[in-house]
Design an enzyme around this catalytic site. Structure first.
Site, PDB file in Angstrom:
ATOM      1  CG  HIS A  13      33.786  43.436  37.229  1.00  0.00           C
ATOM      2  ND1 HIS A  13      34.672  44.005  37.829  1.00  0.00           N
ATOM      3  CD2 HIS A  13      34.154  43.433  35.896  1.00  0.00           C
ATOM      4  CE1 HIS A  13      35.841  44.252  37.166  1.00  0.00           C
ATOM      5  NE2 HIS A  13      35.629  43.763  35.829  1.00  0.00           N
ATOM      6  CG  HIS A  29      35.537  41.373  33.343  1.00  0.00           C
ATOM      7  ND1 HIS A  29      35.632  42.606  32.950  1.00  0.00           N
ATOM      8  CD2 HIS A  29      34.720  40.790  32.338  1.00  0.00           C
ATOM      9  CE1 HIS A  29      34.826  43.177  32.023  1.00  0.00           C
ATOM     10  NE2 HIS A  29      34.417  41.702  31.547  1.00  0.00           N
ATOM     11  CG  ASP A  77      40.717  41.574  35.858  1.00  0.00           C
ATOM     12  OD1 ASP A  77      39.568  41.085  35.339  1.00  0.00           O
ATOM     13  OD2 ASP A  77      41.094  42.689  35.578  1.00  0.00           O
ATOM     14  CG  HIS A 103      34.135  47.242  33.246  1.00  0.00           C
ATOM     15  ND1 HIS A 103      35.022  47.759  32.460  1.00  0.00           N
ATOM     16  CD2 HIS A 103      34.368  46.170  33.569  1.00  0.00           C
ATOM     17  CE1 HIS A 103      35.982  46.888  32.426  1.00  0.00           C
ATOM     18  NE2 HIS A 103      35.568  45.885  33.164  1.00  0.00           N
ATOM     19  CG  ASP A 142      38.282  46.434  35.924  1.00  0.00           C
ATOM     20  OD1 ASP A 142      39.001  46.870  36.822  1.00  0.00           O
ATOM     21  OD2 ASP A 142      38.226  45.481  35.105  1.00  0.00           O
TER      22      ASP A 142
HETATM   23 ZN   LIG Z   1      39.704  44.082  35.671  1.00  0.00          ZN
HETATM   24 ZN   LIG Z   2      36.726  44.247  33.807  1.00  0.00          ZN
END
Ligand SMILES: [Zn+2]
Ligand SMILES: [Zn+2]
Length: 292
Positions: A49, A51, A53, A129, A199
């Site tokens: 995904h 995000h 990180d 998520h 996540d």
């Molecule tokens: Zn993450």
């Molecule tokens: Zn995430």
């Protein structure tokens, strides 16, 4: 966050000489270099995904591939938006890679096979998520029967050996059995499986798809005492990760994606092991081998 000597999400999955990079957090290429994994061998990058990180290391990695004069195609699997992000960055740096980047869009509604070769399939795992997010299930295909050299008579033809490997008997032209495959073969090696669930909040629909797999990586951002925080941020606790592992009867659980609030990870590990004893920490540089 990259704190306490830990890095953001990135795993390298090697199956039958094919290298898949799974998520590409900040510093991914430095970590690959540090643990002596060649970036040239990576032909497929799967991003769970968007995000930061999970993908902020991508541009650095692509730029190094460009500097190293890579020419092989690079396949990128991601939710919508990544192509736009990368195109803008490459455009303004006036870098034109000599290799093709092939984008494969993901959807998060239902599982789908996104990659297949002779040995393995990769299927998406819809997760729960804050934004569209999918995990990845790597499954080796059924393997051939192994020829038993101890009992193998001389002079069998290639087609006859191929039939044995498929689990068929050796027959003559009239269809009479000359040798049964049981007498000349050993059972196939175990077809291995690995699931990466990045996540996600505790999500029971995962259980069916993960049932009986060898190794599950499941995020465990928080401890159970932060359960409400886990719900709010759509992450999981160590207990929840272990509960999914237990209910899915997987062989082994790896936990990771720990919140920056935890300097020490042992309490998370112990919490998970209460529910699912065969749990390990997915820590920087660690390698887990799945036996055939
Ligand atoms: Zn993450
Ligand atoms: Zn995430």
């Amino acid at each position: 966050m990259p704190v306490h000597g830990r890095f953001t999400a990135c795993q390298l999955v090697e199956i039958q000489n094919e290298h898949f990079l799974v998520d590409c957090g900040e510093g991914a290429q430095m970590q690959l270099h540090r643990f002596q994994h060649s970036i040239h061998r990576i032909n497929h990058i799967l991003i769970s995904h968007l995000h930061g990180d999970h993908f902020l290391g991508l541009l650095g990695l692509l730029f190094s591939m460009h500097m190293n004069k890579r020419t092989n195609d690079l396949h990128l699997y991601s939710h919508r938006g990544l192509e736009e992000i990368l195109t803008v960055q490459l455009k303004h740096s006036r870098s034109v890679p000599q290799f093709r980047i092939v984008f494969h869009p993901l959807q998060a509604e239902h599982p789908e096979v996104i990659f297949e070769n002779k040995h393995v399939t990769i299927e998406t795992i819809p997760l729960l998520h804050k934004i569209e997010c999918t995990g990845f299930l790597f499954k080796e295909k059924e393997k051939p029967y192994r020829i038993n050299k101890e009992t193998l008579p001389e002079g069998l033809l290639i087609q006859q050996l191929a039939a044995l490997k498929r689990g068929e008997d050796v027959v003559d032209d009239a269809g009479n059995i000359l040798y049964t495959h049981q007498s000349l073969t050993l059972p196939p090696r175990h077809a291995r499986s690995y699931a990466y669930c990045s996540d996600t909040h505790y999500h029971e629909p995962l259980i069916e798809q993960l049932r009986g797999i060898d190794v599950l990586y499941h995020e465990a951002t928080f401890m159970e005492e932060e359960k409400s925080k886990a719900w709010e941020t759509k992450h999981s606790t160590a207990t929840q990760a272990a509960t999914i592992a237990k209910k899915s009867s997987v062989g082994k659980l790896l936990i990771g994606h720990f919140s920056a609030r935890y300097r020490e990870l042992d309490p998370l590990l112990q919490e998970a092991r209460v529910v699912f004893p065969n749990t390990f920490l997915a820590e920087e540089g660690k390698t887990f081998q799945i036996d055939e």
